[in-house]
Scaffold this motif. Structure first.
Motif, short mmCIF file in Angstrom:
data_model
loop_
_atom_site.label_atom_id
_atom_site.label_comp_id
_atom_site.label_asym_id
_atom_site.label_seq_id
_atom_site.Cartn_x
_atom_site.Cartn_y
_atom_site.Cartn_z
N ILE A 75 0.83 -1.20 0.00
CA ILE A 75 0.00 0.00 0.00
C ILE A 75 0.88 1.26 0.00
CG2 ILE A 75 -1.73 1.29 1.31
CD1 ILE A 75 -2.83 -1.17 -0.10
N ARG A 76 1.97 1.20 0.76
CA ARG A 76 2.89 2.34 0.77
C ARG A 76 3.46 2.58 -0.62
NH1 ARG A 76 6.66 1.70 5.27
NH2 ARG A 76 5.15 3.01 6.33
N SER B 286 2.12 2.30 -3.36
CA SER B 286 1.19 2.95 -4.27
C SER B 286 1.14 4.46 -4.06
CB SER B 286 -0.22 2.37 -4.09
OG SER B 286 -0.79 2.86 -2.89
N GLY B 287 1.86 4.96 -3.05
CA GLY B 287 1.88 6.39 -2.80
C GLY B 287 0.92 6.81 -1.70
N ALA B 288 0.40 5.83 -0.93
CA ALA B 288 -0.53 6.15 0.15
C ALA B 288 0.23 6.68 1.37
CB ALA B 288 -1.32 4.91 0.54
N LEU C 199 -2.47 7.48 7.06
CA LEU C 199 -3.87 7.15 7.36
C LEU C 199 -4.43 6.13 6.37
CD1 LEU C 199 -5.47 10.54 8.43
CD2 LEU C 199 -4.86 8.58 9.85
N LYS C 200 -4.09 6.31 5.10
CA LYS C 200 -4.60 5.36 4.10
C LYS C 200 -3.97 3.99 4.33
CE LYS C 200 -5.33 8.90 0.60
NZ LYS C 200 -4.66 9.54 -0.56
N VAL D 48 -5.96 2.38 7.06
CA VAL D 48 -7.29 1.93 6.66
C VAL D 48 -7.22 0.73 5.72
CG1 VAL D 48 -9.34 2.57 5.34
CG2 VAL D 48 -8.40 4.14 7.03
N TYR D 49 -6.23 0.71 4.82
CA TYR D 49 -6.19 -0.36 3.82
C TYR D 49 -5.33 -1.55 4.23
CZ TYR D 49 -9.10 1.64 0.25
OH TYR D 49 -10.19 2.08 -0.43
N ALA D 50 -4.22 -1.32 4.92
CA ALA D 50 -3.32 -2.44 5.17
C ALA D 50 -3.36 -2.93 6.61
CB ALA D 50 -1.89 -2.06 4.80
N PRO E 135 -7.81 -3.95 8.05
CA PRO E 135 -8.37 -5.22 7.61
C PRO E 135 -7.69 -6.42 8.28
CG PRO E 135 -7.95 -3.82 5.73
CD PRO E 135 -7.33 -3.14 6.91
N ARG F 189 5.51 10.64 -1.83
CA ARG F 189 4.33 9.82 -2.14
C ARG F 189 3.90 10.03 -3.59
NH1 ARG F 189 2.75 11.77 2.93
NH2 ARG F 189 1.03 13.01 2.13
N GLN G 105 -1.96 2.40 -10.95
CA GLN G 105 -1.24 3.63 -10.60
C GLN G 105 -0.89 4.46 -11.83
OE1 GLN G 105 1.23 1.20 -7.26
NE2 GLN G 105 2.23 3.07 -7.96
#
Ligand SMILES: Nc1ncnc2c1ncn2[C@@H]1O[C@H](COP(=O)(O)OP(=O)(O)OP(=O)(O)O)[C@@H](O)[C@H]1O
Ligand SMILES: [Mg+2]
Lengths: 266, 269
Positions: A175-176, A178-180, A183-184, A187-189, A192, B75, B162
């Protein structure tokens, strides 16, 4: 057809290899136990005198008295409400604290602060905390709720922090990548992965808070514990006994339900 | 597209794992990085999207020096670099679609991410990519119910969501059976061609490296020891890359010939 072989024996090696040390430990343990039992202030005379009183108390507890059900219902309702509110608030607070206290995702100073909060919340038994809150905010349910919030925060916060430290780090990295941002990623990694644990812990905590709410009531923090204490003070042992029976029933039911739910989400 | 200059990396106070790498990828095409275990292949790839901090040197992706970026700008640079992992690294408990859309996390707001309300364009792109890799029937399946090959397809689609300028793949097929592994490699190759996307693949399987790549980079103890076309990768080059190291990826160990265990008293009579 096969040549006889020498018989080989095997025994589990003793935990303490040195025999002198091993037997000294035995002797020391027994000596301590003897000393501890001998020096405890068991006063046999008083125990003997007390026996008839115990018989009288248990005798007058029969049959249990359910007539004052109004008092009982209001006491239990308050306890259950205390437990539910405290669980909701405590679990809600425990999530950010657990994130802070997870070594793998929080910077060092934040981690130490988070751990500090959890250690503080866990360092005293709920009864002690309840006594303090009763002094601070007065008799009643508020003191009980505050006590149970702290109790929930300590327990759920600690176990949740451990759950966060154990998540699969590969998912966080994906997830990191992908540029998150933080906080994202949470929530995503992270969420869950800890969700089943989170739900299980919350239900377990509700169950525990239900029990503890009766205990903290005894020192004046609201709920059925107060009703129970008053019954004892007025020598209404039959009413007290009725309360205990209902309490056991409620705990059994809640334990059954929570166990079933936790198995369901595992 | 990608220009690496004098890149070094050491973990903590250890040895240099990357010893001053220089190389450049100018355009589309598949570049395989080979080398024995511990050569530094993963480290190199992870320096490019800064999952690992380079110790010194410059990495320029699409005109931006990513080595000094922090916070939001880091990011944003990561959005341009897709990554595929050996262990897939999907979010097991989320659906295929959520995993795919998570490739857009660098673009959408936190509220959109939280509520899963992604822009229509993203959803369209997700559907068409899932169709492209044959997973249109798995949109709402949980990721952990898929087979390894299917999961890696989701991994590929997530990375492509992406809209990357370059794709990194760290042993993308090492957890898959030979046939599935071959399928994923050809899929990667095809997508690279269709999207004119430069792809950098760490790979242990030398046959696949030769079959699918335009260019092969051989890494040995943190140094580039070979850089040429797949055709130029002959036995001599392979020897230089792997000689005296842990051993070529595709070579198995000698089997143990007899197991000297006495079964008397255990075997049925
Ligand atoms: N997080 C880390 N901390 C310390 N040392 C590391 C770390 N990651 C890798 N290394 C070391 O760096 C060296 C290169 O590792 P790297 O994972 O880049 O090799 P690799 O070529 O990808 O190997 P493999 O083919 O086994 O994946 C190894 O000696 C490894 O022990
Ligand atoms: Mg590697």
């Amino acid at each position: 057809m096969s040549t006889p072989r020498p018989r080989r024996t095997w025994r589990k090696p003793p935990a303490i290899a040195n025999p002198v040390l091993r037997y000294s430990v035995f002797v020391l343990v027994f000596a301590y136990l003897y000393w501890a039992i001998a020096s405890l202030p068991f006063n046999w005379d008083r125990i003997v005198q007390g026996l008839p009183r115990a018989v009288r108390i248990f005798g007058s507890a029969f049959p249990p008295e359910f007539a004052r059900s109004q008092l009982m219902i209001s006491g239990f309702t308050e306890s259950i409400q205390m437990a539910i509110i405290a669980t909701l608030v405590g679990v809600a607070i425990s999530i950010p604290v657990a994130i802070m206290a997870a070594r793998t995702i929080s910077p060092r100073p934040v981690y130490l602060l988070g751990r500090g909060i959890i250690i503080l919340a866990r360092s005293f038994h709920p009864v002690i905390v309840a006594i303090i809150f009763v002094k601070a905010v007065g008799f009643g349910a508020l003191a009980g709720i505050l006590t149970l919030v702290l109790y929930s925060l300590g327990f759920v916060g600690k176990l949740l922090a451990e759950a966060i430290e154990e998540v699969d780090y590969g998912q966080i990295e994906a997830i990191r990548a992908s540029g998150a941002g933080f906080l994202k990623i949470l929530v995503y990694a992270v969420f869950p992965q800890i969700l089943p644990r989170q739900v299980g812990l919350s239900i377990y905590q509700l169950d525990s808070n239900l029990r503890a709410s009766a205990v903290v009531g005894v020192v004046g923090a609201g709920g059925i514990g107060g009703t129970l204490m008053n019954a004892f003070r007025r020598f209404d042992y039959d009413f007290a006994f009725a309360i205990l029976i209902v309490l056991i029933g409620i705990i059994l039911v809640s334990e059954g339900i929570s166990g079933r739910i936790r198995r369901g989400i595992a | 597209m990608l220009k690496i200059t004098d890149l070094t990396k050491r973990y903590g106070n250890g040895e240099l794992v990357l010893k001053g790498l220089n190389f450049e990828i100018e355009g589309p095409g598949l570049t395989a990085i080979i080398g024995s275990s511990g050569a530094g292949k993963s480290t190199l790839l992870r320096c490019i999207n800064r999952l690992v901090e380079p110790t010194s040197g410059r990495i320029v992706v699409d005109g931006v020096d990513v080595t000094t970026l922090r916070g939001r700008r880091l990011r944003h640079s990561r959005r341009a670099i897709g990554m595929i992992f050996q262990g897939f690294n999907l979010i097991d408990r989320l659906s295929v679609m959520e995993n795919v859309l998570s490739g857009r996390l660098g673009y959408v707001s936190f509220a959109q991410a939280l509520t899963r309300r992604y822009p229509q364009d993203d959803v369209d792109r997700a559907f068409s990519l899932l169709e492209r890799v044959g997973l249109q029937d798995y949109v709402n399946k949980r990721a952990d119910t898929l087979s390894g090959g299917q999961r890696q397809r989701v991994g590929v689609v997530r990375a492509l969501m992406q809209e990357p300028k370059i794709l990194l793949a760290d042993e993308p097929t090492a957890s898959l059976d030979p046939k599935t592994s071959q399928q994923i490699m050809s899929l990667t190759r095809e997508l690279s061609d269709e999207l004119s996307l430069p792809v950098l693949v760490n790979i242990h399987n030398v046959h696949q490296a030769k079959e699918f790549s335009d260019r092969v980079v051989g890494l040995r103890y943190g140094t580039i020891i070979f850089d040429g076309t797949a055709a130029e990768l002959d036995d001599d080059a392979l020897d230089r890359i792997y000689e005296g190291t842990a051993g070529r990826g595709e070579q198995g160990e000698e089997p143990v010939d007899d197991m000297a265990i006495d079964t008397r008293g255990v075997a049925p009579s």
